[in-house]
Write an enzyme that holds these catalytic residues in place. Sequence first.
Site, PDB file in Angstrom:
ATOM      1  N   TRP A  46       0.836  -1.222   0.000  1.00 42.74           N
ATOM      2  CA  TRP A  46       0.000   0.000   0.000  1.00 42.74           C
ATOM      3  C   TRP A  46       0.856   1.253   0.000  1.00 42.74           C
ATOM      4  O   TRP A  46       0.441   2.282  -0.513  1.00 42.74           O
ATOM      5  CB  TRP A  46      -1.131  -0.043   1.027  1.00 42.74           C
ATOM      6  N   ASP A 184      -0.670  -2.245  12.114  1.00 42.67           N
ATOM      7  CA  ASP A 184      -0.122  -3.400  12.822  1.00 42.67           C
ATOM      8  C   ASP A 184      -0.522  -3.593  14.288  1.00 42.67           C
ATOM      9  O   ASP A 184      -1.022  -4.626  14.662  1.00 42.67           O
ATOM     10  CB  ASP A 184       1.404  -3.353  12.756  1.00 42.67           C
ATOM     11  N   GLU A 422       7.234   9.143   9.597  1.00 47.36           N
ATOM     12  CA  GLU A 422       6.327   8.035   9.304  1.00 47.36           C
ATOM     13  C   GLU A 422       4.963   8.337   9.936  1.00 47.36           C
ATOM     14  O   GLU A 422       3.918   8.099   9.349  1.00 47.36           O
ATOM     15  CB  GLU A 422       6.947   6.763   9.898  1.00 47.36           C
TER      16      GLU A 422
HETATM   17  C1  9WN Z   1       5.154  -4.430   8.628  1.00 46.15           C
HETATM   18  C2  9WN Z   1       5.923   0.207   5.495  1.00 46.15           C
HETATM   19  C3  9WN Z   1       4.975  -0.472   6.474  1.00 46.15           C
HETATM   20  C4  9WN Z   1       3.522   0.036   6.324  1.00 46.15           C
HETATM   21  C5  9WN Z   1       2.631  -0.441   7.457  1.00 46.15           C
HETATM   22  C6  9WN Z   1       3.295  -0.073   8.775  1.00 46.15           C
HETATM   23  C7  9WN Z   1       4.685  -0.706   8.860  1.00 46.15           C
HETATM   24  C8  9WN Z   1       5.698  -3.004   8.766  1.00 46.15           C
HETATM   25  C9  9WN Z   1       6.616  -2.959   9.980  1.00 46.15           C
HETATM   26  O1  9WN Z   1       5.485  -0.233   7.785  1.00 46.15           O
HETATM   27  O2  9WN Z   1       4.565  -2.129   8.855  1.00 46.15           O
HETATM   28  O3  9WN Z   1       4.476  -4.566   7.419  1.00 46.15           O
HETATM   29  O4  9WN Z   1       7.704  -3.558   9.899  1.00 46.15           O
HETATM   30  O5  9WN Z   1       6.260  -2.373  11.004  1.00 46.15           O
HETATM   31  O6  9WN Z   1       2.507  -0.443   9.852  1.00 46.15           O
HETATM   32  O7  9WN Z   1       1.351   0.132   7.350  1.00 46.15           O
HETATM   33  O8  9WN Z   1       2.990  -0.379   5.097  1.00 46.15           O
HETATM   34  O9  9WN Z   1       5.827   1.601   5.592  1.00 46.15           O
END
Ligand code: 9WN
Length: 451
Positions: A46, A184, A422
């Site tokens: 996404w 998450d 972020e």
């Molecule tokens: C696990 C990349 C991603 C986002 C998610 C966010 C975070 C990953 C992590 O980072 O998730 O997929 O390692 O924490 O929660 O929404 O796509 O930015």
Amino acid sequence: MTTAAGNRTTHRPASLAARAAMVLRDNDTGTLVTASPRLYPHMWSWDAAFISIGLAHLDVGRAAAELDTLLSAQWRDGMIPHIVFTGDNDYFPGPDRWGTDDAPQRPAGVRTSGICQPPVHAVALRRIVDTARRTSDADTRVAEGFARRAWTPLHHWHRWIARHRMSDDHGLVTIVHGWESGMDNSPRWDVPYAGVRPGADLPPYVRLDVLKVDDPGERPSDDEYDRYLWLIEQMRRADYNPDKVVETSAFLVGDVFVTAVFALASETLADLGEEIGAPASEIAELRTWAERARTAAARSCDPDTGMARDFDVRTGTWLDTESIAAFSPLLCGGLPAEAEQRLIDTLDGPAWSAHPDLFAAVPPSVSPRAEDFDPKLYWRGPQWPVVTWLFGWAFGRRGWERHASEFRAQGVHLASDGSFGEYYEPFTGTPLGSANQSWTAAVVLDWLCSV
Ligand code: 9WN
């Protein structure tokens, strides 16, 4: 170019846009823009969609190439995986831990994770086409050509969700891992995760994420990670067969946000299909899936509070959490007018966007008035610009221009320090997590180019 207020620097729009473009260029490996330079050195599903929206303002062909890279990692059954790995070994869990190399549906020549993320890709395609149409005839040709090329893979992706993840009883799109929600460690998942009991045979591992943020307290806990890893173990043991995974996963939840995004994206893709002459039967299928998902999202609303809910399939219970997902039906419509107005009033009210202590008037991931709220902890309170973008874009589509432009202005205000965090601490506007996060830069660039 900049002004300083308190400890925060504020960039003017031109300077902020230039910095956002620089982040996208710096994080570009040539075929993909990594989610962030240090914490996330790969492509996330996404994220890639939002990133392509920003790229379209720099180069429409490059925006299309970003989604092409993602689509080239699509599994043969239609699933778009949540991570497409670059060669970088500095992220855990990497491809070896996912163990997807032997999954029969995985495409050759690319390594991926084995779960998915919210299906926002058709929204990105729509935005790229619209941006190109405002730019030039040449860009329009590129974008529309890409839309024709992307039609079949995107239709397959939506069909995969409809086939494997839409349940007949509660109707919501189900997820088999909190990571599939994109949110998450949201309190939305506390109850379902409490039922996930990692086995004694969970292979050992070392986390890398906590080494890459200033404060490990901004990341999920070790207990949460054990559960995240245990679910991966269960999927490996189910050979990543989509139906077996749903049958065996200790975590199985109807996710109202993913459901509303699916409804919105299916309708958006169907509209695009009309414009590019896609097969009528496939357009009709998309509209049917959109209607099913919209109805399920609307039905999830708590009769007392009016807020939308997730459904824990394993325990058969509705999950009430005061998270941003409770507003999901506003993304896709489907509520009776009075119920919808009530939800809008709640969103605009003091427990959410109009909370008197917010630095920027956009909804946090969890209401500051909720017991679970934590202003620094990831999806448990901070504000996420991409989420604001998505709601703002959907509001614009629904004709709610005032709301859309307020979210845009306040979103820019939140990110105006130019560090492209972020996520952001909601009371001070302090950027948290990773800096130079690509999707934050991308949506800010889109906001700045849309005024
Ligand atoms: C696990 C990349 C991603 C986002 C998610 C966010 C975070 C990953 C992590 O980072 O998730 O997929 O390692 O924490 O929660 O929404 O796509 O930015």
